[in-house]
Motif scaffolding. Structure first.
Motif, PDB file in Angstrom:
ATOM      1  N   ALA A 100      -1.244 -33.908 -21.474  1.00 17.42           N
ATOM      2  CA  ALA A 100      -1.210 -35.315 -21.234  1.00 17.42           C
ATOM      3  C   ALA A 100      -0.547 -35.973 -20.205  1.00 17.42           C
ATOM      4  CB  ALA A 100       0.289 -35.450 -22.197  1.00 17.42           C
ATOM      5  N   GLU A 101      -0.329 -36.737 -19.786  1.00 20.01           N
ATOM      6  CA  GLU A 101      -0.071 -37.065 -18.281  1.00 20.01           C
ATOM      7  C   GLU A 101       1.375 -37.269 -18.208  1.00 20.01           C
ATOM      8  OE1 GLU A 101      -1.768 -40.460 -15.657  1.00 20.01           O
ATOM      9  OE2 GLU A 101       0.129 -41.121 -16.964  1.00 20.01           O
TER      10      GLU A 101
ATOM     11  N   ASP B  82      -3.419 -36.188 -16.263  1.00 19.03           N
ATOM     12  CA  ASP B  82      -3.736 -34.970 -17.545  1.00 19.03           C
ATOM     13  C   ASP B  82      -5.263 -33.947 -16.840  1.00 19.03           C
ATOM     14  OD1 ASP B  82      -4.848 -34.508 -19.741  1.00 19.03           O
ATOM     15  OD2 ASP B  82      -5.773 -35.860 -20.850  1.00 19.03           O
TER      16      ASP B  82
ATOM     17  N   ASP C 202       3.275 -38.249 -21.289  1.00 19.96           N
ATOM     18  CA  ASP C 202       1.810 -38.804 -22.206  1.00 19.96           C
ATOM     19  C   ASP C 202       2.299 -39.919 -23.116  1.00 19.96           C
ATOM     20  OD1 ASP C 202       0.054 -39.110 -24.114  1.00 19.96           O
ATOM     21  OD2 ASP C 202       0.354 -38.190 -25.238  1.00 19.96           O
TER      22      ASP C 202
ATOM     23  N   SER D  39       2.225 -30.077 -23.721  1.00 18.99           N
ATOM     24  CA  SER D  39       0.990 -31.028 -23.218  1.00 18.99           C
ATOM     25  C   SER D  39       1.160 -30.850 -21.512  1.00 18.99           C
ATOM     26  CB  SER D  39       1.665 -32.641 -23.450  1.00 18.99           C
ATOM     27  OG  SER D  39       2.115 -32.739 -24.436  1.00 18.99           O
TER      28      SER D  39
END
Length: 335
Positions: free
Chosen positions: A2-3, A28, A63, A155
């Motif tokens: 995830a970002e 990401d 995210d 993440s």
């Protein structure tokens, strides 16, 4: 994966400002390294993302979700510490499977075994799965510590100088392994280091930190070739950039007070250069040599071909080729 977005985060411990108005986005699948000396705020930044510290101001989003107030267990992050922190009485398999057996996860045993064995193969420790942690070498223990994080598929992976306790050969091997694994998994990694080689060889972007502030963020080439100030310029390059008074050379911009000369900015000749310098020491490194010079009372270090025959006391000429310029405050000045 995830970002991760760090938005204008600040953190103080008493009168010490550890992180100051730091904003950074880790894309990401991106590998971002925070580079800086001890006390720059690198580890505090990791701990703020992990939730081990609460920011005084600012936010952390993973995210797209604001996790600033969430507990560490609710953030879906994995932290790899500088020390291995393995359970010595457990086997490698049990150490790596430990997090997957936590009450918040409770994966089926068959799935746990498959995950652990897959990561062990990635790290080349599949033959050690039934060995106790105390029976491993330092390099193997570090692989297990990294593997314990990898099995979770979080993440983002937060890594706090995980290779610093290894010897030089193992560090080189682990740099290659870690970068290979990151590419294979498409993992998002925020990595802290004071080692410029680690940052330049592994990271897609480097953030240079000093006194809690993010001085510059960019690709390794951007940071090296276009530093915003003298401090950033000094973080990358081996040998370290020479920072010299602008008056030693002709042709510097009027606002420049300091010239930054890397090895590629200095051409060594027997005569016909811009200035003369005296050889004070020669360090032979095999394929090249570190040449230590005295330039008008200023020490200069540059590289020379191994075949060059220079001795202490010899006089050489130096010619500048597109150096960097900085003003009195250390800010970059256009040539």
């Amino acid at each position: 994966m995830a970002e991760v977005e760090i938005g204008a985060v600040s953190k103080a411990f008493g009168n010490t400002q550890a992180v100051v108005d730091l904003s950074l986005t880790i894309g990401d699948g991106e590998f971002v390294a925070l580079l800086g000396p001890t006390g720059a705020g690198k580890t505090t930044t990791l701990r703020l993302v992990a939730g081990l510290e609460a920011p005084d101001s600012g936010s952390v989003r993973i995210d797209g979700r604001d996790v600033t107030s969430d507990a560490p267990a609710d953030r879906d992050v994995a932290f790899v510490f500088q020390q291995y922190s393995l359970y010595p009485h457990l086997t490698v398999f049990e150490n790596m499977a430990f997090a997957l057996r936590a009450p918040t996860r409770r994966l089926p045993e068959a799935e746990i075994r498959a995950k652990v064995e897959q990561v062990a193969r990635l790290l080349h420790i599949e033959a050690k799965l039934h060995s106790k942690a105390t029976q491993l070498s330092g390099g193997q223990m570090q692989r297990v510590a990294i593997g314990r994080a990898l099995v979770r598929s979080p993440s983002i992976y937060l890594m706090d100088e995980p290779l610093s306790s290894l010897d030089a050969k193992l560090r080189g091997e682990m740099r290659l392994e870690l970068k290979r694994i990151q590419i294979d998994l498409g993992a998002t990694i925020l990595y802290v280091t004071h080692d410029q080689t680690e940052a330049m060889t592994m990271a897609s972007r480097i953030g240079v930190m000093e006194a809690g502030r993010l001085m510059q963020i960019g690709t390794p080439r951007e940071i090296y070739e276009n530093p915003v100030n003298a401090h950033v310029a000094a973080r990358l390059g081996q040998p370290m950039i020479n920072l010299l008074p602008a008056g030693l050379f002709a042709g510097a911009p009027s606002s420049a007070k300091t010239i930054g000369a890397r090895t590629e900015h200095l051409a060594i000749t027997r005569n016909g250069g811009d200035v003369s310098a005296t050889v004070t020491r020669v360090e032979h490194l095999g394929d090249q040599s570190h040449l230590h010079l005295d330039l008008g009372g200023q020490p200069v270090v540059t590289l020379a071909e191994s075949e060059i025959t220079l001795n202490v006391g010899d006089v050489v000429s130096l010619r500048l080729n597109k150096p960097l310029f900085f003003d009195a405050a250390g800010r970059r000045v256009a040539a």
